[in-house]
Write a protein that holds these residues in place. Sequence first.
Motif, mmCIF file in Angstrom:
data_model
loop_
_atom_site.group_PDB
_atom_site.id
_atom_site.type_symbol
_atom_site.label_atom_id
_atom_site.label_comp_id
_atom_site.label_asym_id
_atom_site.label_seq_id
_atom_site.Cartn_x
_atom_site.Cartn_y
_atom_site.Cartn_z
ATOM 1 N N ILE A 181 7.953 20.510 11.000
ATOM 2 C CA ILE A 181 7.718 19.115 10.604
ATOM 3 C C ILE A 181 6.998 19.059 9.269
ATOM 4 C CG2 ILE A 181 6.444 17.016 11.213
ATOM 5 C CD1 ILE A 181 7.013 17.790 14.192
ATOM 6 N N ILE A 182 5.977 19.884 9.093
ATOM 7 C CA ILE A 182 5.233 19.913 7.832
ATOM 8 C C ILE A 182 6.149 20.328 6.681
ATOM 9 C CG2 ILE A 182 3.385 21.100 6.587
ATOM 10 C CD1 ILE A 182 1.901 21.205 9.345
ATOM 11 N N GLY A 183 6.999 21.311 6.920
ATOM 12 C CA GLY A 183 7.939 21.749 5.885
ATOM 13 C C GLY A 183 8.890 20.642 5.466
ATOM 14 N N ILE A 184 9.370 19.873 6.433
ATOM 15 C CA ILE A 184 10.258 18.748 6.133
ATOM 16 C C ILE A 184 9.518 17.691 5.324
ATOM 17 C CG2 ILE A 184 11.528 16.811 7.148
ATOM 18 C CD1 ILE A 184 12.224 18.776 9.480
ATOM 19 N N LEU A 185 8.307 17.366 5.742
ATOM 20 C CA LEU A 185 7.527 16.331 5.058
ATOM 21 C C LEU A 185 7.154 16.733 3.643
ATOM 22 C CD1 LEU A 185 5.162 15.222 7.955
ATOM 23 C CD2 LEU A 185 7.118 13.977 7.037
ATOM 24 N N GLU A 186 6.836 18.009 3.455
ATOM 25 C CA GLU A 186 6.458 18.483 2.124
ATOM 26 C C GLU A 186 7.666 18.784 1.256
ATOM 27 O OE1 GLU A 186 3.944 21.808 2.990
ATOM 28 O OE2 GLU A 186 2.158 20.551 3.118
ATOM 29 N N GLY A 187 8.853 18.750 1.854
ATOM 30 C CA GLY A 187 10.067 19.017 1.093
ATOM 31 C C GLY A 187 10.171 20.456 0.649
ATOM 32 N N THR A 188 9.516 21.347 1.357
ATOM 33 C CA THR A 188 9.496 22.743 0.942
ATOM 34 C C THR A 188 10.426 23.602 1.772
ATOM 35 O OG1 THR A 188 7.611 23.108 2.391
ATOM 36 C CG2 THR A 188 7.132 22.632 0.084
ATOM 37 N N GLY A 189 11.180 22.989 2.655
ATOM 38 C CA GLY A 189 12.045 23.775 3.521
ATOM 39 C C GLY A 189 11.242 24.395 4.635
ATOM 40 N N SER A 190 11.794 25.383 5.245
ATOM 41 C CA SER A 190 11.121 26.017 6.371
ATOM 42 C C SER A 190 9.982 26.898 5.881
ATOM 43 C CB SER A 190 12.109 26.870 7.163
ATOM 44 O OG SER A 190 13.102 26.060 7.723
ATOM 45 N N ARG A 191 8.851 26.729 6.501
ATOM 46 C CA ARG A 191 7.673 27.522 6.178
ATOM 47 C C ARG A 191 7.171 28.179 7.452
ATOM 48 N NH1 ARG A 191 5.157 26.768 1.392
ATOM 49 N NH2 ARG A 191 3.065 26.963 2.225
ATOM 50 N N LEU A 192 6.525 29.289 7.274
ATOM 51 C CA LEU A 192 5.950 30.021 8.384
ATOM 52 C C LEU A 192 4.467 30.183 8.084
ATOM 53 C CD1 LEU A 192 6.775 31.539 10.979
ATOM 54 C CD2 LEU A 192 6.962 33.577 9.589
ATOM 55 N N CYS A 193 3.642 29.770 9.014
ATOM 56 C CA CYS A 193 2.199 29.868 8.830
ATOM 57 C C CYS A 193 1.632 30.877 9.811
ATOM 58 C CB CYS A 193 1.529 28.518 9.043
ATOM 59 S SG CYS A 193 2.024 27.279 7.837
ATOM 60 N N GLY A 208 0.828 -1.203 0.000
ATOM 61 C CA GLY A 208 0.000 0.000 0.000
ATOM 62 C C GLY A 208 0.859 1.247 0.000
ATOM 63 N N GLU A 209 0.197 2.367 -0.048
ATOM 64 C CA GLU A 209 0.905 3.647 -0.105
ATOM 65 C C GLU A 209 1.245 4.140 1.295
ATOM 66 O OE1 GLU A 209 0.292 8.161 -1.858
ATOM 67 O OE2 GLU A 209 -1.220 6.655 -2.237
ATOM 68 N N GLU A 210 2.479 4.659 1.425
ATOM 69 C CA GLU A 210 2.883 5.249 2.691
ATOM 70 C C GLU A 210 2.129 6.562 2.876
ATOM 71 O OE1 GLU A 210 7.067 5.667 2.005
ATOM 72 O OE2 GLU A 210 7.513 3.742 2.940
ATOM 73 N N SER A 211 1.775 6.874 4.120
ATOM 74 C CA SER A 211 1.091 8.128 4.383
ATOM 75 C C SER A 211 1.413 8.605 5.794
ATOM 76 C CB SER A 211 -0.429 7.978 4.225
ATOM 77 O OG SER A 211 -0.942 7.139 5.241
ATOM 78 N N ILE A 212 1.259 9.885 5.981
ATOM 79 C CA ILE A 212 1.474 10.498 7.285
ATOM 80 C C ILE A 212 0.273 11.400 7.560
ATOM 81 C CG2 ILE A 212 2.886 12.088 8.614
ATOM 82 C CD1 ILE A 212 5.283 11.135 6.956
ATOM 83 N N VAL A 213 -0.299 11.261 8.735
ATOM 84 C CA VAL A 213 -1.426 12.091 9.148
ATOM 85 C C VAL A 213 -0.991 12.893 10.374
ATOM 86 C CG1 VAL A 213 -3.791 12.093 10.023
ATOM 87 C CG2 VAL A 213 -3.107 10.418 8.289
ATOM 88 N N ILE A 214 -1.201 14.190 10.327
ATOM 89 C CA ILE A 214 -0.895 15.052 11.467
ATOM 90 C C ILE A 214 -2.214 15.625 11.966
ATOM 91 C CG2 ILE A 214 0.265 17.150 12.230
ATOM 92 C CD1 ILE A 214 2.363 16.654 10.059
ATOM 93 N N ARG A 215 -2.503 15.389 13.226
ATOM 94 C CA ARG A 215 -3.708 15.939 13.857
ATOM 95 C C ARG A 215 -3.250 16.912 14.930
ATOM 96 N NH1 ARG A 215 -7.846 11.457 15.427
ATOM 97 N NH2 ARG A 215 -7.299 12.486 17.346
ATOM 98 N N TYR A 216 -3.810 18.093 14.910
ATOM 99 C CA TYR A 216 -3.368 19.094 15.882
ATOM 100 C C TYR A 216 -4.536 19.967 16.325
ATOM 101 C CZ TYR A 216 -3.382 22.232 11.854
ATOM 102 O OH TYR A 216 -3.749 22.964 10.765
ATOM 103 N N LYS A 217 -4.397 20.512 17.516
ATOM 104 C CA LYS A 217 -5.376 21.478 18.028
ATOM 105 C C LYS A 217 -4.970 22.885 17.628
ATOM 106 C CE LYS A 217 -6.758 18.710 21.964
ATOM 107 N NZ LYS A 217 -6.724 18.520 23.393
ATOM 108 N N GLU A 218 -3.653 23.129 17.622
ATOM 109 C CA GLU A 218 -3.131 24.441 17.262
ATOM 110 C C GLU A 218 -1.847 24.239 16.469
ATOM 111 O OE1 GLU A 218 -1.456 28.422 19.476
ATOM 112 O OE2 GLU A 218 -2.849 27.126 20.546
ATOM 113 N N LEU A 219 -1.710 24.973 15.367
ATOM 114 C CA LEU A 219 -0.520 24.874 14.521
ATOM 115 C C LEU A 219 0.617 25.640 15.184
ATOM 116 C CD1 LEU A 219 0.294 23.589 11.863
ATOM 117 C CD2 LEU A 219 -0.309 25.696 10.725
ATOM 118 N N THR A 220 1.611 24.910 15.702
ATOM 119 C CA THR A 220 2.736 25.509 16.415
ATOM 120 C C THR A 220 3.940 25.630 15.485
ATOM 121 O OG1 THR A 220 3.575 23.366 17.153
ATOM 122 C CG2 THR A 220 1.940 24.461 18.574
#
Length: 146
Positions: free
Chosen positions: A29-41, A11-23
């Motif tokens: 972590i999201i930037g690393i997973l998306e391969g986009t480098g450091s992101r600021l939200c 099957g396909e590998e997947s990662i699910v992130i569940r959060y109450k607040e985006l820290t």
Amino acid sequence: MKTDIQKISEGEESIVIRYKELTPDLNKIIGILEGTGSRLCGKTETGTECINIEELLYLESVDDKLFAYSGDKVLKIDGSLNSFMTDMDDGSFFRCSKSMVLNVNRVTALKSLSSNRIDATMEGGEHIIISRRYASDFRRLLKGER
């Protein structure tokens, strides 16, 4: 934070992130997973948006609120200037006053002012004043000293 790691054989590998607040840590972590480098939200008038750290022109603290400015966006982000500088200790961001941090890589022109201050022109034409308290450190940075 609970971590659930499972090995699968098909099957396909997947990662699910569940959060109450985006820290900031989750953003990294999201930037690393998306391969986009450091992101600021952060929050905008239309909702939550993310930008690459390299796109930032400067950050400013106003009335205990932190705002990040890119060419066309203004994000209200969580945290403080001190925490941002601690996280981004790569030399591309410089504390230029008590309430402001600028992206050195997005400065297009510099002009010396009276009282030992520096006028930094950013991409897009905005002018940031580097206070005299930080001007000598900025000059050392420009010379390659840290």
